[in-house]
Enzyme design. Structure first.
Site, PDB file in Angstrom:
ATOM      1  N   LYS A  13       0.663  -1.348  -0.228  1.00 37.31           N
ATOM      2  CA  LYS A  13      -0.248   0.289   0.013  1.00 37.31           C
ATOM      3  C   LYS A  13       0.837   1.135   0.268  1.00 37.31           C
ATOM      4  CE  LYS A  13      -2.452  -1.007   4.037  1.00 37.31           C
ATOM      5  NZ  LYS A  13      -1.555  -2.051   4.371  1.00 37.31           N
ATOM      6  N   ARG A  88     -10.159   0.403   9.004  1.00 38.95           N
ATOM      7  CA  ARG A  88      -9.189  -1.101   9.888  1.00 38.95           C
ATOM      8  C   ARG A  88     -10.874  -2.067  10.409  1.00 38.95           C
ATOM      9  NH1 ARG A  88      -3.448   0.208   9.096  1.00 38.95           N
ATOM     10  NH2 ARG A  88      -2.081  -1.352   9.839  1.00 38.95           N
ATOM     11  N   ARG A 127      11.382  -5.327   4.562  1.00 39.58           N
ATOM     12  CA  ARG A 127      11.054  -3.980   4.422  1.00 39.58           C
ATOM     13  C   ARG A 127      12.383  -2.931   5.565  1.00 39.58           C
ATOM     14  NH1 ARG A 127       4.846  -2.409   4.892  1.00 39.58           N
ATOM     15  NH2 ARG A 127       5.004  -2.881   7.258  1.00 39.58           N
ATOM     16  N   ARG A 155      11.128  -1.460  11.134  1.00 42.36           N
ATOM     17  CA  ARG A 155      10.522  -1.774  12.167  1.00 42.36           C
ATOM     18  C   ARG A 155      10.529  -2.097  13.107  1.00 42.36           C
ATOM     19  NH1 ARG A 155       5.553   0.491   8.848  1.00 42.36           N
ATOM     20  NH2 ARG A 155       4.538  -1.150  10.760  1.00 42.36           N
ATOM     21  N   ARG A 166       0.105  -9.191  13.274  1.00 38.71           N
ATOM     22  CA  ARG A 166      -0.988  -8.397  12.777  1.00 38.71           C
ATOM     23  C   ARG A 166      -1.511  -9.020  11.596  1.00 38.71           C
ATOM     24  NH1 ARG A 166       4.118  -5.729  10.243  1.00 38.71           N
ATOM     25  NH2 ARG A 166       2.379  -3.796   9.536  1.00 38.71           N
TER      26      ARG A 166
HETATM   27  P1  AMP Z   1       0.614   0.336   9.574  1.00 34.59           P
HETATM   28  O1  AMP Z   1       2.231   1.530   8.970  1.00 34.59           O
HETATM   29  O2  AMP Z   1      -0.181   0.583   8.668  1.00 34.59           O
HETATM   30  O3  AMP Z   1       1.084  -1.119   9.029  1.00 34.59           O
HETATM   31  O4  AMP Z   1       0.364   0.214  10.927  1.00 34.59           O
HETATM   32  C1  AMP Z   1       1.910   0.067  12.249  1.00 34.59           C
HETATM   33  C2  AMP Z   1       0.181  -0.334  13.317  1.00 34.59           C
HETATM   34  O5  AMP Z   1       0.040   1.361  13.579  1.00 34.59           O
HETATM   35  C3  AMP Z   1      -0.280  -1.348  13.549  1.00 34.59           C
HETATM   36  O6  AMP Z   1      -0.101  -2.281  12.970  1.00 34.59           O
HETATM   37  C4  AMP Z   1      -1.571  -0.841  14.719  1.00 34.59           C
HETATM   38  O7  AMP Z   1      -1.113  -1.084  15.263  1.00 34.59           O
HETATM   39  C5  AMP Z   1      -1.222   0.754  14.105  1.00 34.59           C
HETATM   40  N1  AMP Z   1      -2.460   1.470  12.692  1.00 34.59           N
HETATM   41  C6  AMP Z   1      -2.131   1.731  12.081  1.00 34.59           C
HETATM   42  N2  AMP Z   1      -3.734   2.508  11.015  1.00 34.59           N
HETATM   43  C7  AMP Z   1      -4.204   1.788  11.936  1.00 34.59           C
HETATM   44  C8  AMP Z   1      -5.548   1.957  12.359  1.00 34.59           C
HETATM   45  N3  AMP Z   1      -6.081   2.774  11.384  1.00 34.59           N
HETATM   46  N4  AMP Z   1      -6.618   1.190  13.008  1.00 34.59           N
HETATM   47  C9  AMP Z   1      -5.690   0.706  14.578  1.00 34.59           C
HETATM   48  N5  AMP Z   1      -4.903   0.407  13.939  1.00 34.59           N
HETATM   49  C10 AMP Z   1      -3.642   1.026  13.180  1.00 34.59           C
END
Ligand code: AMP
Length: 209
Positions: A13, A88, A127, A155, A166
């Site tokens: 994404k 999400r 990544r 990360r 996740r």
């Molecule tokens: P991402 O970078 O999108 O993979 O997000 C990293 C982490 O941030 C996720 O594993 C969640 O812990 C948190 N996170 C990001 N976006 C959301 C969302 N829309 N709702 C809940 N948690 C989120």
């Protein structure tokens, strides 16, 4: 142009978002980036958020919804936006609906990137992210130039162990958004396997229709 990018962690994404936001002159709103920026600020909220992200858990809806509401009110969102990693959960999607109605806006497309689990794991563990601008690279598929390589980070949640959690969260809480947006006639399925440019061409074909 109001777009949502939907897909499991590691679907690509963030990578694909870059070309789309450039094409339409709209900002990429990544809740993951907003959350990581808050965690870096060392505020009490940052500490709270870290307990969720480090465990591979979703942050509670109420917190994320508040952050998004604030971000979407900024001037640069006037021409539209690409939401990356939000909504999400169905609850977040309902909140977004409310915000859209209030602003007299409507979603154009929900772009759903489909990728096999085995590929996701390889993408996530390889990544590397640039903390200065959110740009993502991959040690094998998209290696960084030498001058930025030094500042890249792996990360804490991009390990195999946290990735499993996740993915479980994704299956349980986010995957229901696929039929949710399908019912609304907004879901666009895109094969997320292949070269970055190939996937980009599939996405751009959607905007030509
Ligand atoms: P991402 O970078 O999108 O993979 O997000 C990293 C982490 O941030 C996720 O594993 C969640 O812990 C948190 N996170 C990001 N976006 C959301 C969302 N829309 N709702 C809940 N948690 C989120």
């Amino acid at each position: 142009m109001e777009l949502i990018f939907l897909g499991p962690p590691g679907a690509g994404k963030g990578t694909q978002a870059m070309a789309i936001v450039e094409k339409f002159g709209i900002p990429q709103i990544s809740t993951g980036d907003i959350i990581r920026a808050t965690m870096r600020s060392d505020s009490p909220l940052g500490g709270e958020l870290r307990t969720y992200t480090d465990a591979g858990k979703l942050v509670p809806d109420e917190l994320v919804n508040r952050m998004v509401k604030e971000r979407l009110a900024a001037d640069d969102c006037k021409p539209g936006y690409l939401l990356d990693g939000y909504p999400r959960t169905v609850q977040q999607a309902e909140t977004l609906n409310g915000m859209l109605i209030q602003e007299q806006r409507a979603l154009d497309h929900v772009l759903f990137l489909e990728v096999d689990d085995a590929v996701l794991l390889e993408r996530v563990t390889g990544r590397r992210s640039d903390p200065t601008n959110g740009r993502v690279y991959h040690v094998k598929f998209d290696p960084p130039p030498a001058d930025v390589a030094e500042r890249l980070i792996h990360r804490a949640d991009d390990t195999e162990e946290v990735f499993g959690k996740r993915l479980a969260e994704y299956r349980e809480k986010t995957a229901p958004l696929v039929p949710y947006y399908e019912r609304k006639g907004l879901l666009r399925r895109v094969d997320g396997l292949g070269e970055i440019e190939e996937i980009q061409a599939r996405l751009f074909a959607i905007f030509e229709r």
